[in-house]
Design an enzyme around this catalytic site. Structure first.
Site, short mmCIF file in Angstrom:
data_model
loop_
_atom_site.label_atom_id
_atom_site.label_comp_id
_atom_site.label_asym_id
_atom_site.label_seq_id
_atom_site.Cartn_x
_atom_site.Cartn_y
_atom_site.Cartn_z
N ASN A 1 2.23 -11.53 -2.19
CA ASN A 1 2.02 -10.47 -3.17
C ASN A 1 2.42 -10.93 -4.58
O ASN A 1 3.27 -11.80 -4.75
CB ASN A 1 2.79 -9.21 -2.78
N ILE A 2 1.80 -10.26 -5.54
CA ILE A 2 2.02 -10.65 -6.94
C ILE A 2 2.46 -9.43 -7.73
O ILE A 2 2.12 -9.27 -8.90
CB ILE A 2 0.72 -11.27 -7.52
N CYS B 1 -1.38 -20.98 -31.21
CA CYS B 1 -2.61 -21.79 -31.36
C CYS B 1 -3.89 -21.01 -31.10
O CYS B 1 -4.98 -21.57 -31.19
CB CYS B 1 -2.53 -22.99 -30.42
N CYS C 1 -2.82 -16.77 -27.71
CA CYS C 1 -1.55 -17.38 -28.11
C CYS C 1 -1.26 -17.15 -29.59
O CYS C 1 -2.13 -17.38 -30.45
CB CYS C 1 -1.61 -18.87 -27.81
N THR D 1 0.85 -1.20 0.00
CA THR D 1 0.00 0.00 0.00
C THR D 1 0.88 1.25 0.00
O THR D 1 0.47 2.30 -0.47
CB THR D 1 -0.95 0.03 1.22
N ASN E 1 0.16 -5.85 11.90
CA ASN E 1 -1.02 -5.63 11.05
C ASN E 1 -1.99 -4.70 11.77
O ASN E 1 -2.17 -4.84 12.98
CB ASN E 1 -1.70 -6.96 10.73
N ASP F 1 -4.69 -2.85 -0.97
CA ASP F 1 -4.78 -4.25 -0.51
C ASP F 1 -6.21 -4.73 -0.75
O ASP F 1 -7.01 -4.04 -1.41
CB ASP F 1 -4.32 -4.39 0.95
N PHE F 2 -6.54 -5.91 -0.23
CA PHE F 2 -7.90 -6.44 -0.42
C PHE F 2 -8.81 -6.04 0.74
O PHE F 2 -9.89 -5.51 0.56
CB PHE F 2 -7.86 -7.97 -0.50
P1 CNA Z 1 -5.31 -8.46 2.71
O1 CNA Z 1 -6.30 -9.50 3.07
O2 CNA Z 1 -5.75 -7.32 1.89
O3 CNA Z 1 -4.64 -7.94 4.06
C1 CNA Z 1 -3.78 -6.83 4.11
C2 CNA Z 1 -3.72 -6.39 5.55
O4 CNA Z 1 -2.74 -5.35 5.67
C3 CNA Z 1 -5.05 -5.80 6.05
O5 CNA Z 1 -5.45 -6.44 7.23
C4 CNA Z 1 -4.72 -4.31 6.30
O6 CNA Z 1 -5.47 -3.79 7.36
C5 CNA Z 1 -3.23 -4.40 6.59
N1 CNA Z 1 -2.50 -3.13 6.39
C6 CNA Z 1 -2.60 -2.27 5.32
N2 CNA Z 1 -1.77 -1.21 5.50
C7 CNA Z 1 -1.16 -1.39 6.70
C8 CNA Z 1 -0.22 -0.64 7.45
N3 CNA Z 1 0.28 0.53 6.99
N4 CNA Z 1 0.19 -1.10 8.66
C9 CNA Z 1 -0.30 -2.28 9.14
N5 CNA Z 1 -1.20 -3.04 8.47
C10 CNA Z 1 -1.63 -2.60 7.26
O7 CNA Z 1 -4.05 -9.11 1.93
P2 CNA Z 1 -3.32 -10.50 2.17
O8 CNA Z 1 -1.99 -10.35 1.55
O9 CNA Z 1 -3.44 -10.96 3.56
O10 CNA Z 1 -4.22 -11.47 1.28
C11 CNA Z 1 -3.69 -12.32 0.40
C12 CNA Z 1 -4.12 -12.05 -1.04
C13 CNA Z 1 -4.19 -10.60 -1.42
C14 CNA Z 1 -3.05 -12.61 -1.90
O11 CNA Z 1 -3.57 -13.64 -2.67
C15 CNA Z 1 -2.53 -11.49 -2.77
O12 CNA Z 1 -2.19 -11.92 -4.04
C16 CNA Z 1 -3.64 -10.49 -2.81
N6 CNA Z 1 -3.24 -9.09 -3.12
C17 CNA Z 1 -1.97 -8.78 -3.50
C18 CNA Z 1 -1.63 -7.47 -3.77
C19 CNA Z 1 -0.21 -7.15 -4.19
O13 CNA Z 1 0.46 -8.01 -4.77
N7 CNA Z 1 0.28 -5.96 -3.88
C20 CNA Z 1 -2.59 -6.46 -3.66
C21 CNA Z 1 -3.90 -6.81 -3.28
C22 CNA Z 1 -4.21 -8.14 -3.00
#
Ligand code: CNA
Length: 242
Positions: A98-99, A150, A147, A24, A213, A30-31
């Site tokens: 993350n991706i 194909c 592709c 972020t 978190n 994020d999600f």
């Molecule tokens: P999530 O479920 O979105 O959790 C992210 C967490 O981070 C949340 O609980 C937020 O409250 C917390 N958060 C955000 N900013 C802060 C901060 N500054 N300080 C403390 N905490 C914070 O995402 P997860 O990664 O847990 O879920 C997994 C999924 C989300 C994966 O499959 C990813 O591929 C997918 N995803 C990836 C991206 C990326 O690659 N950047 C972006 C969005 C989703």
């Protein structure tokens, strides 16, 4: 905060598990966070395998400004500090959900991408591989990549919901968390399985769990240390250790 510094100083095998919260700081939502994608639409649908087979345009359309513009994104504070911590031998591995390829861009080396990466794509019909740049150019022109050989549909090598994780990658992650005497989970809601269960391997092997978190997670009660704000913690680490 001195407690986490003590753990980092005395740890022999410190591993981080990162989630979307870390990125972020790079402007990628994020999600499940306060301004996460779920507040706007059903983010699961974008990465649903069934949906992708039914209508690949849903994924490609919604990820145009999420995945296929990643060349415009820069590593944030957390990515950069983690890379320096690895360089100094404080961090042994980063397992990321993350991706967005930003840990690599920051200079981290030992990264395990348990949900894959859009760095490569492949044709679902003949298996031909395509690079990120190749596909990003097509998606940016609002086309669905097919592709050259194909005509089959091309899918990113990201693990979608409804798909198994790559077993070799998952095994490598399990090995790291099992060997970790300290596992620090950063910016993850810890609800997406099997990633969310990785900390249990550390706990089973008498390692310590730290969670950073700003929303509750299902594993909070098992955490040796628990912090809310990523920026506060990493700025403190930077000042104390780097
Ligand atoms: P999530 O479920 O979105 O959790 C992210 C967490 O981070 C949340 O609980 C937020 O409250 C917390 N958060 C955000 N900013 C802060 C901060 N500054 N300080 C403390 N905490 C914070 O995402 P997860 O990664 O847990 O879920 C997994 C999924 C989300 C994966 O499959 C990813 O591929 C997918 N995803 C990836 C991206 C990326 O690659 N950047 C972006 C969005 C989703």
């Amino acid at each position: 905060m001195d407690d986490i510094i003590y753990l980092l100083k005395t740890s022999n095998h410190c591993v981080f598990l990162s989630g979307a919260g870390v990125s972020t700081f790079s402007g990628i939502p994020d999600f499940r966070g306060k301004s996460g994608l779920y507040t706007k639409y059903d983010a699961d649908r974008i990465f649903s395998l069934d949906e992708f087979h039914n209508d690949p345009s849903y994924y490609y359309h919604h990820s145009k400004d999420l995945i296929y513009n990643l060349n415009e994104r820069e590593p944030g504070l957390i990515h950069k500090i983690l890379a320096r911590m690895e360089e100094q031998g404080i961090v042994k591995a980063i397992i990321t959900q993350n991706i967005d390829m930003l840990h690599q861009k920051a200079g981290s080396i030992n990264i395990i991408e348990i949900h894959g990466s859009p760095a490569s794509h492949h044709c679902l019909q003949c298996g031909r591989h395509y690079s990120y740049k190749n596909i990003a150019d097509i998606v940016q022109q609002d086309n669905i990549p097919l592709c050259d050989g194909c005509g089959g549909l091309i899918k990113p090598d990201i693990t979608f919901y409804g798909e198994m994780l790559d077993q070799e990658t998952l095994d490598a992650a399990i090995k790291e968390v099992s060997e970790a005497d300290v596992l620090i989970v950063i910016g993850s809601s810890l609800v997406v399985q099997p990633a969310a269960s990785l900390p249990l391997y550390t706990l089973e092997n008498d390692g310590k769990l730290v969670i950073v978190n700003n929303m509750p997670t299902p594993l909070d009660r098992y955490a040796h240390l628990r912090y809310n704000d990523l920026q506060d913690v990493f700025q403190y680490i930077e000042k104390a250790l780097l």
